[in-house]
Write an enzyme that holds these catalytic residues in place. Structure first.
Site, PDB file in Angstrom:
ATOM      1  N   HIS A 103     -10.476  -7.554  -7.248  1.00  0.00           N
ATOM      2  CA  HIS A 103     -10.391  -7.253  -6.070  1.00  0.00           C
ATOM      3  C   HIS A 103     -11.492  -8.150  -5.074  1.00  0.00           C
ATOM      4  O   HIS A 103     -12.469  -8.538  -5.576  1.00  0.00           O
ATOM      5  CB  HIS A 103     -10.933  -5.781  -5.572  1.00  0.00           C
ATOM      6  CG  HIS A 103     -10.915  -5.450  -4.192  1.00  0.00           C
ATOM      7  ND1 HIS A 103     -12.157  -5.195  -3.562  1.00  0.00           N
ATOM      8  CD2 HIS A 103     -10.204  -4.839  -3.394  1.00  0.00           C
ATOM      9  CE1 HIS A 103     -11.921  -5.132  -2.580  1.00  0.00           C
ATOM     10  NE2 HIS A 103     -10.518  -4.672  -2.342  1.00  0.00           N
ATOM     11  N   ASP A 160     -15.220  -6.267  -8.704  1.00  0.00           N
ATOM     12  CA  ASP A 160     -15.487  -7.094  -7.568  1.00  0.00           C
ATOM     13  C   ASP A 160     -16.807  -7.387  -7.400  1.00  0.00           C
ATOM     14  O   ASP A 160     -17.525  -6.265  -7.428  1.00  0.00           O
ATOM     15  CB  ASP A 160     -15.071  -6.156  -6.300  1.00  0.00           C
ATOM     16  CG  ASP A 160     -15.019  -6.654  -4.864  1.00  0.00           C
ATOM     17  OD1 ASP A 160     -15.959  -7.839  -4.878  1.00  0.00           O
ATOM     18  OD2 ASP A 160     -14.438  -6.200  -3.928  1.00  0.00           O
ATOM     19  N   GLU A 206      -1.782   0.416  -8.701  1.00  0.00           N
ATOM     20  CA  GLU A 206      -3.556   0.172  -8.581  1.00  0.00           C
ATOM     21  C   GLU A 206      -3.933   1.451  -7.822  1.00  0.00           C
ATOM     22  O   GLU A 206      -3.501   2.124  -7.213  1.00  0.00           O
ATOM     23  CB  GLU A 206      -3.790  -0.960  -7.353  1.00  0.00           C
ATOM     24  CG  GLU A 206      -5.020  -1.399  -7.325  1.00  0.00           C
ATOM     25  CD  GLU A 206      -4.966  -2.719  -6.553  1.00  0.00           C
ATOM     26  OE1 GLU A 206      -6.229  -2.710  -5.901  1.00  0.00           O
ATOM     27  OE2 GLU A 206      -4.092  -3.568  -6.596  1.00  0.00           O
ATOM     28  N   LYS A 216       0.821  -1.252  -0.004  1.00  0.00           N
ATOM     29  CA  LYS A 216      -0.189  -0.020   0.111  1.00  0.00           C
ATOM     30  C   LYS A 216       0.856   1.276  -0.072  1.00  0.00           C
ATOM     31  O   LYS A 216       1.733   1.452   0.798  1.00  0.00           O
ATOM     32  CB  LYS A 216      -0.885   0.013   1.150  1.00  0.00           C
ATOM     33  CG  LYS A 216      -1.960  -1.278   1.252  1.00  0.00           C
ATOM     34  CD  LYS A 216      -2.999  -1.180   0.086  1.00  0.00           C
ATOM     35  CE  LYS A 216      -3.956  -2.160   0.417  1.00  0.00           C
ATOM     36  NZ  LYS A 216      -5.185  -2.079  -0.640  1.00  0.00           N
ATOM     37  N   GLU A 276     -11.526  -1.656  -8.211  1.00  0.00           N
ATOM     38  CA  GLU A 276     -12.238  -2.149  -6.723  1.00  0.00           C
ATOM     39  C   GLU A 276     -13.489  -1.213  -6.363  1.00  0.00           C
ATOM     40  O   GLU A 276     -14.316  -1.625  -5.860  1.00  0.00           O
ATOM     41  CB  GLU A 276     -10.908  -1.756  -5.796  1.00  0.00           C
ATOM     42  CG  GLU A 276     -11.435  -1.957  -4.447  1.00  0.00           C
ATOM     43  CD  GLU A 276     -10.247  -1.570  -3.500  1.00  0.00           C
ATOM     44  OE1 GLU A 276     -10.417  -1.472  -2.311  1.00  0.00           O
ATOM     45  OE2 GLU A 276      -9.243  -1.638  -3.871  1.00  0.00           O
ATOM     46  N   ASP A 296      -0.358  -0.047  -4.617  1.00  0.00           N
ATOM     47  CA  ASP A 296      -1.701   0.358  -4.613  1.00  0.00           C
ATOM     48  C   ASP A 296      -1.883   1.684  -3.730  1.00  0.00           C
ATOM     49  O   ASP A 296      -1.618   1.772  -2.324  1.00  0.00           O
ATOM     50  CB  ASP A 296      -2.579  -0.902  -3.952  1.00  0.00           C
ATOM     51  CG  ASP A 296      -4.023  -0.730  -3.972  1.00  0.00           C
ATOM     52  OD1 ASP A 296      -4.562   0.522  -4.397  1.00  0.00           O
ATOM     53  OD2 ASP A 296      -4.810  -1.480  -3.332  1.00  0.00           O
TER      54      ASP A 296
END
Length: 408
Positions: A347, A320, A270, A215, A297, A244
Site C-alpha cells: 500500500h 506499508d 482487499e 472501492k 494497509e 477494496d
C-alpha cells in the site's frame, strides 16, 4: 555526517471532491507527519508517516519524543547496527506502553526510521534502492530487528535467504530498464459517480495501465456489484481488476459480497474485514478461493503480519513503510513474506515515493515477483522529485535518497 538537530512538520493537503474516499474514510484529508534530520552539512534526511489529517499533530509530538536520542549521531555509525537501535527506540519502556508497536507511537517511529534511511542514502549520494542493493546480506540484516521472529526467521536464515538470491540478481535487473509496473488506484474512489469510474477506466487504459482498483463496501451491496461490472465491461476480460472494501464488512457480509463479486473475476479482494481479525481473514480466504485476499494497509507491525502469514490469511502482503515502523520493519516483513511464498504488493500511503525504491530492492535483492505497485497521483505536485509514471510503469528514481522531500 552528524545529525545536529531535528525539525518536525505537520503537512496536510485538502483533496478535490471524492478523491481518496473509501467506504470507511469518506472525507479524507491526506497528511504527513514529517521528521527532518538536519546535519552538519547541507544534507537533510526526510522521513514520512502517513495520516488522514486530524491527529497528525499527535504523531508529530511523538516524533519529538522518539527522535531526541538521534542528536549528535553520525549516520554511518548509526546505521551500521540500526537493528539494535531500532529495537531500543521501539521498546523504550514508557513509550512502548502506549502500543506496543502500534498507533501514534509506531507511526512516529516510521517517520524517524524513514528519515534515517533517507539521510543514509543521501550521504552516500545514491537512491535508496541502490543503497539497499549495495549492502551485503549481513549489513542489510544488521539494520533489521528480527525479535519475535525467532521461530520463523532467524538472523542466519535472513542472511542465507539474501545470499541465495545473489547469483540470480542479474536476471532481475531488467526492471531497471523497463521500470516497475504500476496499477491505478484512482479509477474508482468510493464517492465517484458511475460515469466517472467508467471515464477513469478508459483514461487509465489510455495511459498504459492494464490493472486498476475499485472501492467497494457500500451499504447496498448491489451498488458494489453494479460498479464492479461496469469496470469489467469497460476494461475487458484481459484487464486486471481489484476491489477494496477498506475493512467495511463484518464476516457474514464479506462472505456474501465476495461471492457475488466473483462474477467479475477479481485479482484480489482487499481488506474485506477488520484489519486485526486474523481468523476472519483466514475464513474469508478459505471460503472465496481460488479468489485471493490482499491485506496489510492497516496491519501495524511485524508480529501481526507474522500471524497473518502463519494462518494463510493473506494471499498478497500489503505492508506499508509509512504505517509500520518504517523501511526497517518493511524489509523485515518482506523477508518473512518471501520465505513463506507470499507476494508483497505495498500500500502506498507515501503515494509511491518511497515504495518505488523498496519494490525494486524486493524484486532484485529478495527475488520477490515483479507484479505491480499502487499508483496514487494526488500529492504529486507537493514533492520535489515526484514519482514518474510512463506507459503505466514507475520510472527508476535516480536522485539520492528516498524521494521523500516535500516542497516548502
Amino acid at each position: 555526517m552528524y545529525i545536529t538537530s531535528i525539525e518536525i512538520k505537520d503537512k496536510r493537503f485538502n483533496l478535490p471532491d471524492g478523491v481518496g474516499s473509501d467506504a470507511t474514510h469518506t472525507t479524507p484529508q491526506y497528511a504527513y507527519a514529517v521528521c527532518c534530520l538536519r546535519t552538519d552539512s547541507p544534507v537533510t534526511g526526510i522521513g514520512l508517516a502517513f495520516t488522514l489529517g486530524a491527529g497528525t499533530d499527535l504523531v508529530c509530538k511523538a516524533i519529538d519524543y522518539i527522535s531526541v536520542a538521534l542528536k549528535g549521531r553520525e549516520i554511518e555509525e548509526l546505521m551500521a547496527d540500526f537493528g539494535n537501535e531500532y529495537r531500543r527506540i521501539a521498546d523504550s519502556p514508557s513509550l512502548r506502553w502506549l502500543g506496543p508497536h502500534k498507533g501514534v507511537i509506531h507511526l512516529a517511529l516510521a517517520a524517524v526510521v524513514n528519515a534515517c534511511y533517507d539521510l543514509w542514502a543521501k550521504s552516500r549520494q545514491v537512491p535508496l534502492w541502490q543503497l539497499l542493493l549495495d549492502l551485503t546480506p549481513a549489513q542489510l540484516v544488521n539494520t533489521l530487528d528480527l525479535s519475535y521472529f525467532e521461530e520463523v526467521l532467524t538472523r542466519d536464515q535472513a542472511i542465507a535467504l539474501l545470499e541465495n538470491q545473489l547469483p540470480a540478481r542479474n536476471e532481475r535487473t531488467g526492471v531497471l530498464s523497463t521500470g516497475y509496473k504500476g496499477y491505478d488506484t484512482s479509477v474508482g474512489w468510493f464517492n465517484y459517480p458511475d460515469e466517472k469510474i467508467v471515464a477513469n477506466t478508459r483514461k487509465a487504459m489510455d495511459n498504459g495501465f492494464n490493472a486498476m482498483k475499485l472501492k467497494v463496501g457500500s451499504d447496498d451491496p448491489g451498488r458494489d456489484i453494479r460498479r464492479a461490472a461496469l469496470i469489467r465491461q469497460t476494461a475487458g476480460d484481459t484487464a486486471t481488476i481489484m476491489v477494496d472494501a477498506n475493512q467495511k464488512w463484518n464476516l457474514p457480509q464479506a462472505l456474501y459480497v465476495c461471492e457475488k463479486l466473483g462474477d467479475i473475476n477479481p485479482f484480489w479482494i482487499e481488506e474485506p474485514t477488520h484489519p486485526d481479525d486474523v481468523i476472519g481473514h483466514q475464513a474469508i480466504a478459505r471460503a472465496i478461493a481460488p479468489f485471493k485476499v490482499a491485506t496489510g494497509e492497516h496491519i501495524p507491525n511485524k508480529v501481526i503480519f507474522k500471524n497473518f502469514l502463519q494462518a494463510k490469511a493473506m494471499d498478497f502482503c500489503q505492508v506499508d513503510a509509512v504505517r509500520v515502523g518504517g523501511v526497517s520493519e518493511f524489509l523485515t516483513i518482506s523477508l518473512l513474506a518471501r520465505q513463506m511464498g507470499v507476494p508483497v504488493v505495498p500500500h502506498v500511503g507515501d503515494m509511491g515515493q518511497i515504495h518505488q525504491h523498496l519494490v525494486l530492492f524486493n524484486h532484485i535483492g529478495m527475488g520477490h515477483e515483479h507484479l505491480f505497485l499502487e499508483h496514487i497521483p494526488h500529492l504529486r505536485p507537493y514533492f520535489v522529485q515526484p514519482a514518474e509514471i510512463t506507459g503505466g510503469y514507475y520510472q527508476v528514481p535516480q536522485v539520492p535518497g528516498s524521494s521523500s522531500d516535500l516542497k516548502d
